[in-house]
Scaffold this motif. Structure first.
Motif, PDB file in Angstrom:
ATOM      1  N   TYR A  14      -8.641  -6.614 -13.308  1.00 58.91           N
ATOM      2  CA  TYR A  14      -9.685  -7.055 -12.602  1.00 58.91           C
ATOM      3  C   TYR A  14     -10.174  -8.229 -13.506  1.00 58.91           C
ATOM      4  O   TYR A  14     -10.665  -8.432 -14.516  1.00 58.91           O
ATOM      5  CB  TYR A  14     -11.046  -5.964 -12.718  1.00 58.91           C
ATOM      6  N   SER A  68     -10.156   7.420  -7.843  1.00 58.74           N
ATOM      7  CA  SER A  68      -8.636   7.110  -7.863  1.00 58.74           C
ATOM      8  C   SER A  68      -8.126   8.456  -8.360  1.00 58.74           C
ATOM      9  O   SER A  68      -7.125   8.900  -7.984  1.00 58.74           O
ATOM     10  CB  SER A  68      -8.373   6.082  -8.860  1.00 58.74           C
ATOM     11  N   SER A 120     -11.709   0.399  -4.257  1.00 61.16           N
ATOM     12  CA  SER A 120     -10.757   0.187  -5.573  1.00 61.16           C
ATOM     13  C   SER A 120     -11.838   0.393  -6.650  1.00 61.16           C
ATOM     14  O   SER A 120     -12.900   0.005  -6.757  1.00 61.16           O
ATOM     15  CB  SER A 120     -10.628  -1.372  -5.753  1.00 61.16           C
ATOM     16  N   ARG A 149      -1.748  -1.022  -3.675  1.00 66.97           N
ATOM     17  CA  ARG A 149      -2.607  -1.359  -2.635  1.00 66.97           C
ATOM     18  C   ARG A 149      -2.170  -2.500  -1.838  1.00 66.97           C
ATOM     19  O   ARG A 149      -1.128  -3.102  -2.448  1.00 66.97           O
ATOM     20  CB  ARG A 149      -4.104  -1.594  -2.906  1.00 66.97           C
ATOM     21  N   ALA A 181     -10.790  -0.966  -9.968  1.00 70.42           N
ATOM     22  CA  ALA A 181     -10.367  -1.796 -10.681  1.00 70.42           C
ATOM     23  C   ALA A 181     -11.054  -2.545 -11.936  1.00 70.42           C
ATOM     24  O   ALA A 181     -10.496  -3.106 -12.850  1.00 70.42           O
ATOM     25  CB  ALA A 181      -9.512  -3.071 -10.113  1.00 70.42           C
ATOM     26  N   GLY A 190      -6.024   1.067  -1.162  1.00 71.66           N
ATOM     27  CA  GLY A 190      -5.010   1.870  -1.898  1.00 71.66           C
ATOM     28  C   GLY A 190      -4.915   3.521  -1.126  1.00 71.66           C
ATOM     29  O   GLY A 190      -6.033   4.056  -0.933  1.00 71.66           O
ATOM     30  N   TYR A 247      -5.897  -4.397  -9.962  1.00 66.12           N
ATOM     31  CA  TYR A 247      -5.483  -3.080  -9.807  1.00 66.12           C
ATOM     32  C   TYR A 247      -6.125  -1.925 -10.735  1.00 66.12           C
ATOM     33  O   TYR A 247      -6.162  -1.994 -11.985  1.00 66.12           O
ATOM     34  CB  TYR A 247      -3.898  -3.057  -9.984  1.00 66.12           C
ATOM     35  N   ALA A 248      -6.452  -0.876 -10.080  1.00 65.31           N
ATOM     36  CA  ALA A 248      -7.057   0.312 -10.764  1.00 65.31           C
ATOM     37  C   ALA A 248      -6.436   1.146 -11.697  1.00 65.31           C
ATOM     38  O   ALA A 248      -5.529   1.956 -10.840  1.00 65.31           O
ATOM     39  CB  ALA A 248      -8.051   1.009  -9.879  1.00 65.31           C
ATOM     40  N   PRO A 259      -8.727  -5.227  -1.545  1.00 65.60           N
ATOM     41  CA  PRO A 259      -8.485  -4.213  -2.725  1.00 65.60           C
ATOM     42  C   PRO A 259      -8.785  -2.549  -2.591  1.00 65.60           C
ATOM     43  O   PRO A 259      -8.509  -1.802  -3.321  1.00 65.60           O
ATOM     44  CB  PRO A 259      -9.716  -4.747  -3.500  1.00 65.60           C
ATOM     45  N   ASN A 260      -9.450  -2.500  -1.199  1.00 69.89           N
ATOM     46  CA  ASN A 260      -9.889  -1.062  -0.892  1.00 69.89           C
ATOM     47  C   ASN A 260      -8.846  -0.464   0.124  1.00 69.89           C
ATOM     48  O   ASN A 260      -9.232   0.131   0.859  1.00 69.89           O
ATOM     49  CB  ASN A 260     -11.167  -1.174  -0.363  1.00 69.89           C
ATOM     50  N   TRP A 282      -9.191  -9.441  -7.789  1.00 68.05           N
ATOM     51  CA  TRP A 282      -9.743  -8.070  -8.017  1.00 68.05           C
ATOM     52  C   TRP A 282      -8.831  -7.195  -8.941  1.00 68.05           C
ATOM     53  O   TRP A 282      -9.338  -6.247  -9.729  1.00 68.05           O
ATOM     54  CB  TRP A 282      -9.723  -7.427  -6.639  1.00 68.05           C
ATOM     55  N   SER A 306       0.869  -1.177  -0.131  1.00 67.54           N
ATOM     56  CA  SER A 306       0.092   0.123   0.111  1.00 67.54           C
ATOM     57  C   SER A 306       0.784   1.099   0.166  1.00 67.54           C
ATOM     58  O   SER A 306       1.687   1.470   0.778  1.00 67.54           O
ATOM     59  CB  SER A 306      -0.928   0.201   0.976  1.00 67.54           C
TER      60      SER A 306
END
Length: 230
Positions: free
Chosen positions: A145, A58, A105, A122, A107, A129, A156-157, A126-127, A154, A11
């Protein structure tokens, strides 16, 4: 496990001509042009274009840190050739700065982790970041995703891409690396410093907002994790 398949939890380039814009999912239009951000680094300048229409949370999170001057004086602390370059949290002495709360996230926005794209780093959640981001050196579709079953599926966004200066990112990725501070490996030597980050066309933030209080003791890095966050 092979380097690129290890669990990804921190993270958390071969020339501009080789960059590829992330493809749109079926029935979706490509990302609309968004704000551009200039990263002035010790290795050279890098310009990012952000995608607020596809990754609004993001982008808003990233711009909040930019406007606060948070990234000024941080480093790219992780570089793995053929994979990614990561930064946005640690100072020159590899101490983490205190961040805002983590964001949800995005993603699953249909954007792919292709070469030159910028994504939120992150942890296992997933949440989780915050300020860290990474730049893909190659097409890392395995970071996309794939479902909500776990943190690994999940993905990465992606929230932007490099539109100028990918050669600088390639240069950073080519630096020798070593273990340093809380990290067992992959720390570029010398450390590439992000000297300033500004939204192109906007006034620079006040100098007083250029730093944030360091966090407590940094967490140990997990060897060869993917796009990890602290």
């Amino acid at each position: 496990m092979p380097r690129l398949l290890l669990a990804l939890l921190l993270s958390l380039p071969l020339g501009i001509a080789a960059q590829a814009a992330p493809p749109a999912s079926a029935g979706q239009t490509p990302p609309a042009p968004g704000p551009k951000v200039l990263l002035h680094t010790s290795a050279g300048d890098v310009t990012l274009e952000l995608y607020p229409d596809r990754a609004p949370k993001s982008v808003a999170n990233f711009l909040q840190y930019v406007h606060e001057g948070f990234y000024d004086g941080t480093v790219f602390h992780r570089a793995i050739p053929g994979y990614l370059v990561q930064g946005g949290l640690y100072t020159r002495d590899l101490q983490p700065r205190r961040t805002h709360p983590a964001i949800a996230s995005e993603a699953d926005n249909g954007l792919s982790n292709l070469r030159g794209t910028v994504a939120v780093a992150r942890g296992a959640d997933p949440n989780s970041g915050t300020a860290q981001f990474f730049i893909n050196l190659v097409d890392n579709r395995r970071l996309d995703y794939a479902g909500n079953q776990s943190g690994l599926t999940w993905g990465y966004a992606v929230f932007g891409k490099v539109v100028q200066g990918m050669d600088v990112i390639d240069k950073i990725a080519a630096l020798p690396t070593r273990g340093q501070g809380p990290f067992a490996a992959d720390v570029p030597n010398p450390l590439p410093v992000i000297e300033s980050v500004r939204v192109i066309g906007e006034q620079a933030p006040a100098p007083a907002a250029s730093t944030r209080e360091p966090a407590a003791t940094p967490k140990p890095a997990q060897r060869r994790s993917k796009a990890r966050g602290a």
